[in-house]
Design an enzyme around this catalytic site. Structure first.
Site, PDB file in Angstrom:
ATOM      1  N   THR B 133       7.322  -5.756   2.727  1.00 16.42           N
ATOM      2  CA  THR B 133       7.771  -5.414   4.083  1.00 16.42           C
ATOM      3  C   THR B 133       6.894  -6.067   5.152  1.00 16.42           C
ATOM      4  O   THR B 133       5.683  -6.167   4.987  1.00 16.42           O
ATOM      5  CB  THR B 133       7.726  -3.882   4.237  1.00 16.42           C
ATOM      6  OG1 THR B 133       8.627  -3.334   3.275  1.00 16.42           O
ATOM      7  CG2 THR B 133       8.122  -3.428   5.618  1.00 16.42           C
ATOM      8  N   GLY B 172       0.087   0.165   0.741  1.00 19.28           N
ATOM      9  CA  GLY B 172      -0.993   1.130   0.547  1.00 19.28           C
ATOM     10  C   GLY B 172      -2.238   0.443   0.014  1.00 19.28           C
ATOM     11  O   GLY B 172      -2.150  -0.415  -0.863  1.00 19.28           O
ATOM     12  N   GLU B 415      10.953   2.580  -0.244  1.00 17.14           N
ATOM     13  CA  GLU B 415      11.727   2.200  -1.443  1.00 17.14           C
ATOM     14  C   GLU B 415      13.233   2.307  -1.204  1.00 17.14           C
ATOM     15  O   GLU B 415      13.975   2.791  -2.051  1.00 17.14           O
ATOM     16  CB  GLU B 415      11.312   3.057  -2.651  1.00 17.14           C
ATOM     17  CG  GLU B 415       9.902   2.818  -3.116  1.00 17.14           C
ATOM     18  CD  GLU B 415       9.676   1.377  -3.561  1.00 17.14           C
ATOM     19  OE1 GLU B 415      10.581   0.796  -4.172  1.00 17.14           O
ATOM     20  OE2 GLU B 415       8.580   0.842  -3.287  1.00 17.14           O
TER      21      GLU B 415
END
Lengths: 647, 647
Positions: B133, B172, B415
């Protein structure tokens, strides 16, 4: 005058344009260089206090606060609320000083008490809050455990917290900020109970701020939101206060311990209802904030292609996105409209009450409950919908949508938990039903319950939909009454029958509220629209129409059960809804611009007027203290030895 | 064996009872003395890293992680997930190292690449994440802007971020934790585009942890939840990496710049679907957590009286509270059941794919999308319902309900954003419809769409309700196809017609998902119940029944439109629902106890097994650093001069 200008000149909007506000917003020291979300809990509090004192001074200055402005002033409260959003992402720690402490003294103190304490409070020489809820007790007032026992020998009350569950819990500012508090406690005189009474109690030394002996104080800890409100706990250990600290406008305790009951306990409802009116308007503000942020972002954000040959489109062009967001614009208008209307009803009924006429209080109470519940419930849900409609970026605190949700969802619980309030409204509806069945006249907003005409032919019009919602509500109330009756006839106690019917009662109550809201939104906009330009009037009517059709589609099951709506009507409604989305889409950005919420108030990377979404996201990210160093110390201490197998 | 013991021995529950877990939980240094919510953003991160290294070492030790346990192991993932909740209120910063970095190398690396990198990664000599992303791009993969241009002269790829919107955003651990990353970038060779490809990129120096030249790194800032995940941003400035850092299991770039396409791009779907299966199970866990907390609290909390003569009752005795909470227990079971079933479908289809049979991939993909969407949507909503059902105390972080909501709601977006996924499923349903209309056979879970039998007489049974939901879904798909056809015949392009129908398509897709979930929950429980004792089997069937009736009542409008359900059936369903609440009530606490979530995992003042709610609330409040001093310094600095009119 353009559409936006006209809309801005509506009463709801003019408030935020007052030059005084612009003055306040020009004080740069009111704003944070490091956003609040990066601070520790303690730092957040300290920073909020720093800003609070400056903010309240400025508010006093600009509002000439000292010279007689009344607290019960809706427009001022709204104005204060919006400016406050610019300075505090959550509410400030002194929120309840003006919001409840001063109103409690004004509403429940004698003239002498008011003269002394109200002056000190308004000058902010003392700071206060209002303590009712306890750790183990909320809704059920009679269950509260804090006691105030009168000792005629010293002419004092002895305040005491007999158990852990009797600790006062939740009052804003109570933790470390205020030094006075209006405390609700069970009054006992010579062992006899005289109900809950209000006591004005000093909690901290005015010079040192140390808790007084016999007073146990602290804050209740970190929460989902409202992190700077400094909610606190409070317990008394046989703490003595002078007799004149009981607020005695209503009930009185004489020197010798004689209890003199007040004229009517209903007067106290006033403040409670007032707070709920303010909440409805506050929800309209939060909805306007969230809608502005999400609609503007959806006009900037481009994602995927509708057609392969075209560039990525504004996500606001996806009909699913319009479905998520346009109802939010309509909802803000619906609740600000209903709040204004409720305010007029409120001031009317208060006026009647001063001349001893209590007739309309129950209806007002039920209306305020209904609107408080539905506005907090809908706005919480729709703020989250706005957040989710902004994808991952809505999850960032810098969008300001998470904070906005915290403020909205908290209101579902405080000032009357929503399910409890719906059941209270249901009680009033069932009573009205019983009254009506005996041929007695009903109040205007409940009269439709007794409409015994045959179910009319369904019409896909605003009138048709509103009439349909009334049918639903009346039908559900009737079902509840029948079920309760049936259970009681079978030998169930009325109370158990009520409990066993309560899922349906809550639904009936919500249906009634929706009928009231749809009808009010519709009629008030029609009334106001007469004075507006045709284009503005048209777009407002589109929003009312969208709102009614949206809720008809949301409550199709009910309409199919209780009205004559048919399958082809439903298809037509669905098509009307989709046509309305298409019609409103070109005005969507204009409509949120017309809420006229300044960038300082929105406080959002995604919602700023200039649309520099990505630049702002990056600028805000760089404010994270973690980004001040390329390598965090924890690498040397933990990660490096870990990766080298030495930890 | 009692009811609870039997339930505990179900596959879903045994995991948490492994003695290894108890060992991990005995390491007191994994727990915080000051709860995370009091720390600053930076302190939260540093504390999370401190715990992370210890936690992962212990997990390696107890799981013999190095010796060949596979990542794609559902039960282990579930186990890890639950233990992790005991240590981290949010997810840990290395979550994606095992969750996506290692699977990406395993799934997309050549055997040589795997040999070298997988070993280092599994030993945690290097730490990684997965970056796809970008700041300006999510869903639309083709819109991603990061480029990797192959330079045959040096046999290197040049990674570059041409714009602000091309910055990688969200991974993350990317902020300050990992030193490697799998980066998805648009491959260009001699100016020609060869699609998105994965590159294994070193980001930080292994010894100093400094970002490498040409690599810009940082964290994206504070969020609604996931505050310790250390989500980061990443940009490249013409950053060069060797040719062998492209993961070349599928597509390859030869030394001279020749591009060799992979055998099938469909293989990559595997990981994506796997992650969604894990999410469904994760949602069942979050639901179990929230339900346990809220049900136990509701058994401890007493408020008001049902009858004036009786003491204050457990709030769980209010039918409105049962209505809020019992569906949460059923929902957790429904999604854990569906996740296990989906896992079996997944492993079956993956097995077929290895032997070249891709036939069932589209159905699996649609199922995984549906279940991911409905589980995240329902569980987010119901976790909030649990929180609100705990009144004000649910708003406290110490209840752990706000954190739980943060974890659930994030999954609505990551997701695969839920609306996007519903539209993907809708596409598959419309395709199936078109295929079926031409007489071609449909996959098992979509076959019902072509049921052309006349609408049968409604039955208020599980079979009747499930058949009803299939009718609704089929009816809605048909309506969508008709609307699209009509628009296209009127000259609208297919794409615009699709967009104009999308609100209905989303509804059709959700209806299909509900039909699948109801049918699966029902059949899987029936299958498993054969081996259980009659009392346990009975209560499980009650929960299935409750779940089906609840959703029938929630979707009454659809059932009234598409099936032959009549008013008296609805009344009977409502009565069935209320009877089920009454039947399940006595087992409510037993059922949440049977989820067997240890106090360490619940991490909640309201949900602990011993019911010491008020004591724990007070103990937790006293941990607030603000409560360490009776007078905060801000009094002297700000409040005192303010109250004395000197500020």
């Amino acid at each position: 005058m353009g559409l936006v200008d006209q809309l801005v000149n509506q009463p709801h909007y003019t408030l935020v344009n007052q030059p005084r506000e612009n003055d306040i917003l020009s004080h740069k020291e009111l704003f944070d260089s490091i956003p609040e979300e990066y601070l520790s809990h303690k730092e957040k509090y300290e920073n909020a206090i720093r800003k609070t004192v400056l903010y309240y001074r400025l508010m006093q200055k600009y509002q000439n606060y000292k010279e007689g402005s009344t607290i019960l002033d809706e427009t001022r409260a709204n104005y204060r609320n919006l400016v406050s959003f610019a300075v505090f992402k959550d509410y400030p720690p002194l929120m309840l000083h003006n919001g409840m402490f001063i109103p409690a003294i004004a509403g429940q103190g004698t003239p002498e008490q008011q003269k002394h304490w109200l002056k000190r409070a308004k000058n902010m020489e003392i700071l206060g809050t209002y303590a009712q809820t306890e750790l183990g007790h909320g809704t059920f007032i009679r269950g509260l455990e804090t006691t105030a026992e009168y000792d005629p020998s010293t002419e004092e009350f002895v305040l005491h917290s007999p158990t852990l569950t009797s600790y006062k819990w939740w009052p804003g500012g109570l933790g470390h900020t205020v030094n006075y508090c209006v405390v609700m406690a069970q009054l006992y005189i010579r062992g006899r109970h005289h109900g809950m009474q209000p006591f004005l109690v000093q909690l901290r030394d005015e010079a040192t701020h140390m808790p007084l002996p016999g007073v146990k104080l602290g804050e209740i800890g970190a929460k989902l939101g409202l992190s700077t409100v400094n909610n606190g706990f409070l317990a008394f250990e046989h703490h003595r206060i002078p007799r004149d600290r009981m607020l005695m406008k209503n009930a009185q305790v004489l020197k010798d311990g004689t209890f003199v009951a007040g004229p009517s306990s209903k007067l106290a409802y006033g403040t409670m209802i007032y707070v709920r009116v303010i909440i409805v308007n506050g929800m309209a503000n939060l909805m306007a904030k969230a809608a502005t942020i999400a609609v503007r972002y959806s006009a900037v954000r481009r994602q995927s292609q509708i057609k392969p040959s075209e560039p990525e489109c504004q996500i606001l062009d996806y009909v699913t996105q319009q479905h998520k967001l346009l109802i939010c614009i309509a909802t803000s208008l619906a609740f600000s409209t209903c709040a204004r209307w409720l305010w007029d009803v409120y001031t009317g009924v208060m006026g009647q009450m001063e001349s001893g006429n209590m007739d309309h209080l129950p209806e007002l109470h039920a209306l305020a409950c209904s609107l408080k519940v539905v506005s907090t419930m809908d706005v919480s849900g729709l703020v989250e919908r706005c957040r989710l409609a902004c994808g991952g970026h809505g999850f960032m605190h810098s969008s300001n949508l998470p904070y906005t949700y915290g403020l909205a969802t908290a209101a579902c619980t405080y000032e009357g938990e929503n399910t409890v309030l719906l059941l209270q409204t249901a009680r009033s509806l069932v009573k009205a039903w019983q009254k009506g069945s005996k041929g007695k006249p009903l109040s205007p907003t409940e009269a439709y319950l007794m409409d015994k005409s045959p179910v009319p032919k369904w019409e896909n019009t605003l009138d048709g939909i509103i009439a349909g919602f009334r049918r639903v509500s009346a039908g559900k109330v009737q079902d509840c009454v029948s079920k309760i009756d049936k259970l009681v006839k079978m030998g169930t106690s009325y109370e158990d029958a009520w409990n066993q019917t309560s899922v349906r009662l809550v639904a009936a109550s919500e249906a009634h509220s929706r009928a009231v809201i749809l009808a009010t939104f519709r009629s008030e906009v029609s009334r106001a629209a007469a004075a507006l330009s045709p284009p503005l009037s048209r777009v407002l009517h589109q929003l009312v129409h969208l709102y009614c059709v949206y809720w008809a589609l949301e409550r199709l099951g009910d309409l199919l059960l209780y009205t004559s709506i048919a399958e082809r009507d439903v298809q037509e409604l669905q098509q009307q809804y989709e046509d309305l989305l298409q019609k409103i889409r070109p005005n969507a950005v204009g409509l949120v611009d017309a809420f006229d919420l300044r960038d300082e108030i929105l406080n959002s990377t995604l919602g700023a007027y200039d649309g520099r979404v990505y630049e702002r996201l990056m600028e805000e990210a760089l404010k994270s203290p973690l980004n001040a160093e390329p390598v965090n110390q924890s690498f040397h201490q933990y990660l490096k030895p870990f990766m080298h197998g030495k930890l």
